[in-house]
Scaffold this motif. Sequence first.
Motif, PDB file in Angstrom:
ATOM      1  N   PHE A 126     -93.369  53.292  -1.565  1.00 48.14           N
ATOM      2  CA  PHE A 126     -92.824  52.517  -0.450  1.00 48.14           C
ATOM      3  C   PHE A 126     -93.046  51.016  -0.657  1.00 48.14           C
ATOM      4  N   ARG A 127     -94.206  50.663  -1.163  1.00 45.81           N
ATOM      5  CA  ARG A 127     -94.477  49.237  -1.391  1.00 45.81           C
ATOM      6  C   ARG A 127     -93.463  48.648  -2.376  1.00 45.81           C
ATOM      7  N   ASN A 128     -93.190  49.392  -3.455  1.00 47.81           N
ATOM      8  CA  ASN A 128     -92.218  48.918  -4.448  1.00 47.81           C
ATOM      9  C   ASN A 128     -90.825  48.806  -3.845  1.00 47.81           C
ATOM     10  N   TYR A 129     -90.439  49.825  -3.067  1.00 46.82           N
ATOM     11  CA  TYR A 129     -89.105  49.818  -2.448  1.00 46.82           C
ATOM     12  C   TYR A 129     -88.982  48.652  -1.470  1.00 46.82           C
ATOM     13  N   ALA A 130     -90.008  48.460  -0.617  1.00 45.09           N
ATOM     14  CA  ALA A 130     -89.963  47.374   0.360  1.00 45.09           C
ATOM     15  C   ALA A 130     -89.888  46.014  -0.328  1.00 45.09           C
ATOM     16  N   ALA A 131     -90.611  45.860  -1.445  1.00 51.76           N
ATOM     17  CA  ALA A 131     -90.577  44.594  -2.186  1.00 51.76           C
ATOM     18  C   ALA A 131     -89.185  44.321  -2.727  1.00 51.76           C
ATOM     19  N   GLN A 189     -86.451  45.252  -1.405  1.00 47.58           N
ATOM     20  CA  GLN A 189     -85.553  44.926  -0.290  1.00 47.58           C
ATOM     21  C   GLN A 189     -85.963  43.650   0.439  1.00 47.58           C
ATOM     22  N   ASN A 190     -87.080  43.051   0.004  1.00 46.76           N
ATOM     23  CA  ASN A 190     -87.638  41.875   0.686  1.00 46.76           C
ATOM     24  C   ASN A 190     -88.016  42.185   2.134  1.00 46.76           C
ATOM     25  N   TRP A 191     -88.558  43.376   2.349  1.00 43.48           N
ATOM     26  CA  TRP A 191     -89.010  43.774   3.676  1.00 43.48           C
ATOM     27  C   TRP A 191     -90.503  43.492   3.815  1.00 43.48           C
ATOM     28  N   GLU A 192     -90.896  43.136   5.013  1.00 43.35           N
ATOM     29  CA  GLU A 192     -92.311  42.911   5.304  1.00 43.35           C
ATOM     30  C   GLU A 192     -92.926  44.205   5.854  1.00 43.35           C
ATOM     31  N   ILE A 193     -93.960  44.735   5.191  1.00 48.59           N
ATOM     32  CA  ILE A 193     -94.649  45.935   5.675  1.00 48.59           C
ATOM     33  C   ILE A 193     -95.648  45.522   6.759  1.00 48.59           C
TER      34      ILE A 193
END
Length: 304
Positions: free
Chosen positions: A27-32, A34-38
């Motif tokens: 999830f961390r890789n995917y969010a990065a 997409q430029n999403w903030e976790i």
Amino acid sequence: MRCAIYARVSTLLDAQRTSIDNQIDIFRNYAAQQNWEIVEIYTDKQSGTKGNRPGLKALIEDGKAGMYDVILAKELSRLARNGRLSYELRDICQFNNIHIVCLDNSINTVEGNVQNFGLFAWLYENESANSSRRNKQAKSAKAQRGLFVGSNAPYGYLSDNGILKIKNDNTPTIILRIFQEYLSGTGMDTIAKNLTEEAIPTPAQVAKKVNASNQWHGSTIKNILSNRHYCGDLAQSRTETITVTSSRRRELDDENQIIIEQTHEAIIPKETFNAVQALIQSRTRTATAPKKHLFTNILYCEEC
């Protein structure tokens, strides 16, 4: 976008910890990318067919409070293996303008991919039902061989590869005491009260269950007095879950239970056990329903 991560495994086994960590890394890789903030990571170690998971509950409440914009999960089955719950989660997210992205392509509302949602929800619930059926069949076959299949051995016993053995502590003595006191005329509630006052650990405490109470109850005493395991017989499959998506259980009649006699060493002689069952039956109160009088709800006292 602000992203909430949800990761789940089915059991409390330490080996599953790696699975959760691996999910979070994905999830961390995917969010990065997409430029999403976790903003938060939610986890559970429970079956996906149940909705009362603390991590899932927190995820929903925080979503309603507007803490994030999108939920990221590895599969729809991680959020829910229950068709009804899957649709409820989808509707909650739609109502609160929250996106859902599952990496198994079951749903990605960010990209408008929702056409396969119903199919995946059905597939995962059906898969759970099949897995539950296979598990029940395996346990039933094991029980038919005279092996104990429960997760916790009865109070007073331990399970050694499915063979019940009397524990080398004071719990068998407590079992004997309960039977003897009941036969001598002491009521179940009184027995429970005395054990509580003496600070005798309850069966739940001995089994190290979460939130185990230190209070003995009459119902606990009755369960012990009625348990055929104590006279050396195995009586299993006494209850079953109504559906794979429900925690509610129903009692099975004797014909559908698996009863194998003399499978292990008894704590209570069978003659004593049978005498207790007869005594329980004789002490059961059967109250007659009051008869409705001819003038009930018609005539009233002038004082009333």
